[in-house]
Design an enzyme around this catalytic site. Sequence first.
Site, PDB file in Angstrom:
ATOM      1  N   SER A   1      -5.276   7.670   0.984  1.00 14.58           N
ATOM      2  CA  SER A   1      -4.509   8.902   1.244  1.00 14.58           C
ATOM      3  C   SER A   1      -3.425   9.061   0.184  1.00 14.58           C
ATOM      4  O   SER A   1      -3.227   8.179  -0.662  1.00 14.58           O
ATOM      5  CB  SER A   1      -3.867   8.874   2.640  1.00 14.58           C
ATOM      6  OG  SER A   1      -2.863   7.881   2.697  1.00 14.58           O
TER       7      SER A   1
ATOM      8  N   ILE B   1      -0.716   9.574  -2.665  1.00 19.04           N
ATOM      9  CA  ILE B   1      -0.655   9.410  -4.122  1.00 19.04           C
ATOM     10  C   ILE B   1      -1.868   8.631  -4.649  1.00 19.04           C
ATOM     11  O   ILE B   1      -2.459   8.985  -5.670  1.00 19.04           O
ATOM     12  CB  ILE B   1       0.665   8.689  -4.506  1.00 19.04           C
ATOM     13  CG1 ILE B   1       1.874   9.566  -4.137  1.00 19.04           C
ATOM     14  CG2 ILE B   1       0.689   8.343  -5.985  1.00 19.04           C
ATOM     15  CD1 ILE B   1       3.234   8.890  -4.277  1.00 19.04           C
TER      16      ILE B   1
ATOM     17  N   SER C   1       9.547   3.375  -6.567  1.00 17.54           N
ATOM     18  CA  SER C   1      10.134   4.606  -6.018  1.00 17.54           C
ATOM     19  C   SER C   1      11.482   4.807  -6.700  1.00 17.54           C
ATOM     20  O   SER C   1      12.030   3.849  -7.265  1.00 17.54           O
ATOM     21  CB  SER C   1      10.341   4.418  -4.513  1.00 17.54           C
ATOM     22  OG  SER C   1      11.160   5.438  -3.992  1.00 17.54           O
TER      23      SER C   1
ATOM     24  N   TYR D   1      13.198  -0.513   2.969  1.00 17.27           N
ATOM     25  CA  TYR D   1      12.288   0.045   1.953  1.00 17.27           C
ATOM     26  C   TYR D   1      12.918  -0.087   0.564  1.00 17.27           C
ATOM     27  O   TYR D   1      12.269  -0.550  -0.373  1.00 17.27           O
ATOM     28  CB  TYR D   1      12.020   1.512   2.299  1.00 17.27           C
ATOM     29  CG  TYR D   1      11.119   2.241   1.334  1.00 17.27           C
ATOM     30  CD1 TYR D   1       9.761   1.948   1.259  1.00 17.27           C
ATOM     31  CD2 TYR D   1      11.619   3.252   0.508  1.00 17.27           C
ATOM     32  CE1 TYR D   1       8.926   2.637   0.380  1.00 17.27           C
ATOM     33  CE2 TYR D   1      10.791   3.943  -0.369  1.00 17.27           C
ATOM     34  CZ  TYR D   1       9.453   3.635  -0.433  1.00 17.27           C
ATOM     35  OH  TYR D   1       8.629   4.307  -1.303  1.00 17.27           O
TER      36      TYR D   1
HETATM   37  N1  LIG Z   1       5.396  10.021  -0.902  1.00 18.77           N
HETATM   38  C1  LIG Z   1       6.567   9.777  -1.408  1.00 18.77           C
HETATM   39  O1  LIG Z   1       7.513  10.584  -1.290  1.00 18.77           O
HETATM   40  C2  LIG Z   1       6.791   8.512  -2.194  1.00 18.77           C
HETATM   41  C3  LIG Z   1       7.949   8.424  -2.994  1.00 18.77           C
HETATM   42  C4  LIG Z   1       8.176   7.274  -3.707  1.00 18.77           C
HETATM   43  C5  LIG Z   1       7.271   6.235  -3.686  1.00 18.77           C
HETATM   44  N2  LIG Z   1       6.149   6.340  -2.910  1.00 18.77           N
HETATM   45  C6  LIG Z   1       5.222   5.197  -2.906  1.00 18.77           C
HETATM   46  O2  LIG Z   1       3.924   5.641  -3.175  1.00 18.77           O
HETATM   47  C7  LIG Z   1       2.974   4.726  -2.636  1.00 18.77           C
HETATM   48  C8  LIG Z   1       1.900   5.504  -1.889  1.00 18.77           C
HETATM   49  O3  LIG Z   1       2.468   6.118  -0.749  1.00 18.77           O
HETATM   50  P1  LIG Z   1       2.104   7.592  -0.277  1.00 18.77           P
HETATM   51  O4  LIG Z   1       3.337   8.392  -0.355  1.00 18.77           O
HETATM   52  O5  LIG Z   1       0.884   8.069  -0.971  1.00 18.77           O
HETATM   53  O6  LIG Z   1       1.857   7.337   1.270  1.00 18.77           O
HETATM   54  P2  LIG Z   1       0.509   7.337   2.147  1.00 18.77           P
HETATM   55  O7  LIG Z   1      -0.204   8.626   2.025  1.00 18.77           O
HETATM   56  O8  LIG Z   1       0.934   6.886   3.493  1.00 18.77           O
HETATM   57  O9  LIG Z   1      -0.380   6.200   1.455  1.00 18.77           O
HETATM   58  C9  LIG Z   1      -0.140   4.840   1.651  1.00 18.77           C
HETATM   59  C10 LIG Z   1      -1.381   4.064   1.291  1.00 18.77           C
HETATM   60  O10 LIG Z   1      -1.110   2.672   1.480  1.00 18.77           O
HETATM   61  C11 LIG Z   1      -2.164   2.119   2.252  1.00 18.77           C
HETATM   62  N3  LIG Z   1      -1.685   0.986   3.041  1.00 18.77           N
HETATM   63  C12 LIG Z   1      -0.730   0.988   4.014  1.00 18.77           C
HETATM   64  N4  LIG Z   1      -0.617  -0.222   4.568  1.00 18.77           N
HETATM   65  C13 LIG Z   1      -1.520  -1.018   3.935  1.00 18.77           C
HETATM   66  C14 LIG Z   1      -1.907  -2.375   4.055  1.00 18.77           C
HETATM   67  N5  LIG Z   1      -1.355  -3.187   4.969  1.00 18.77           N
HETATM   68  N6  LIG Z   1      -2.872  -2.866   3.230  1.00 18.77           N
HETATM   69  C15 LIG Z   1      -3.445  -2.065   2.319  1.00 18.77           C
HETATM   70  N7  LIG Z   1      -3.155  -0.766   2.166  1.00 18.77           N
HETATM   71  C16 LIG Z   1      -2.199  -0.254   2.955  1.00 18.77           C
HETATM   72  C17 LIG Z   1      -2.646   3.254   3.150  1.00 18.77           C
HETATM   73  O11 LIG Z   1      -4.000   3.071   3.540  1.00 18.77           O
HETATM   74  P3  LIG Z   1      -4.511   2.435   4.926  1.00 18.77           P
HETATM   75  O12 LIG Z   1      -3.633   2.977   6.022  1.00 18.77           O
HETATM   76  O13 LIG Z   1      -5.927   2.906   4.987  1.00 18.77           O
HETATM   77  O14 LIG Z   1      -4.412   0.963   4.759  1.00 18.77           O
HETATM   78  C18 LIG Z   1      -2.561   4.426   2.187  1.00 18.77           C
HETATM   79  O15 LIG Z   1      -3.728   4.499   1.412  1.00 18.77           O
HETATM   80  C19 LIG Z   1       3.785   3.779  -1.738  1.00 18.77           C
HETATM   81  O16 LIG Z   1       3.998   2.560  -2.401  1.00 18.77           O
HETATM   82  C20 LIG Z   1       5.098   4.507  -1.549  1.00 18.77           C
HETATM   83  O17 LIG Z   1       6.174   3.635  -1.307  1.00 18.77           O
HETATM   84  C21 LIG Z   1       5.899   7.451  -2.169  1.00 18.77           C
END
Ligand SMILES: NC(=O)c1ccc[n+]([C@@H]2O[C@H](COP(=O)([O-])OP(=O)(O)OC[C@H]3O[C@@H](n4cnc5c(N)ncnc54)[C@H](OP(=O)(O)O)[C@@H]3O)[C@@H](O)[C@H]2O)c1
Length: 324
Positions: free
Chosen positions: A55, A57, A186, A199
Amino acid sequence: MMLELLVSALVTIFVVQVLRLIFSDCDLTLQWAEMFGRSPERLKGKVVWVTGASSGIGEGLAYRLAEAGCRLILSARREQELNRVKKNCLARYGGVQEGDILVVPLDLVQRGTHQQAVDTVITHFKQIDCLVNNAGRSQRALWLRTSLEVDKECLELNTLGPVSLTKLVLPHMVQRKQGQVVVVSSVAGKFGAPGIGSYCGSKHALHGWFESLRIEGYDDNIKITMVCPGPVFSDALKAAFTEERGEGLGVEMRSSENRMATDRCAQLIAVAMSNRLDEVWVSRNPELTYCYLFQYFPAIARKIGVRLGQTRYRKVKAGNASLH
Ligand SMILES: NC(=O)c1ccc[n+]([C@@H]2O[C@H](COP(=O)([O-])OP(=O)(O)OC[C@H]3O[C@@H](n4cnc5c(N)ncnc54)[C@H](OP(=O)(O)O)[C@@H]3O)[C@@H](O)[C@H]2O)c1
């Protein structure tokens, strides 16, 4: 006359840079790389492992890399979602074939399973050119109300998970004397913010771990690319940690929020990868300006941060505002 010309040239350059900063969605080095550097298409044929590809990014990045013709390993816990992403890649981009995309379900917290996942990947592709440590969970909770169990969970997933996987992938890169490790941190890995303490801690820790590896990996041609996104549309608020262990925040992002589109974030990460940049800030304003302020004028930035953050913190503490 010469002096006037020089002054007006300098003023023009300054104004242009300020305008570029205000209307930009990434730091100046990344802007430059996108305009004049290597396009992500230069990654064609590379074997890239993206964690958190089910899902947000990670999913967006999988599409951009498939478009560029990369061979992909897609990992996360939800196999069904990974297969959906793979199917979309194959349907949308003719440059990739069935065997070019491998789905490897992986729970980053279950570190005992990581070696088996690496073996599966090496058996299939024989090499890994780039590991993108993207999987992670955000958090919404006040510092004092957060149980230590949540702090631990956050570190286990966001920090030790990527460190563990990288330790197992790295020997294969070192053997070939080439490789790139991308770490999705981040802007919360650069400075503190109220309501996301665990976080922030887990993301700051990533910088310490991987900045050290940057130096140790230099002789073996291992490149580290730290990616610091600001707010981006994804499922992050659904899964975010809260005060108590085992809880998820369960909040959907609203389309009206000031966040970057997921595919734009993916494009910028892909540019950072193809140009092998050290660290990039992928964010709209005001976070982008705050990154600059914090980097070059930390004392001023902290004063502003505390002032603005306190106002919000007091409202949340009194129950007059939410953390998301
Ligand atoms: N969105 C933002 O505003 C933002 C800003 C700064 C940084 N980030 C960083 O970007 C990265 C991606 O986040 P996102 O925003 O795209 O959120 P997201 O849509 O919730 O994606 C998170 C991903 O991590 C996976 N994940 C969660 N727990 C896991 C585990 N125990 N083992 C393996 N995979 C796991 C999830 O897949 P499953 O649930 O299928 O395991 C999902 O594919 C993260 O590191 C987040 O901190 C996001």
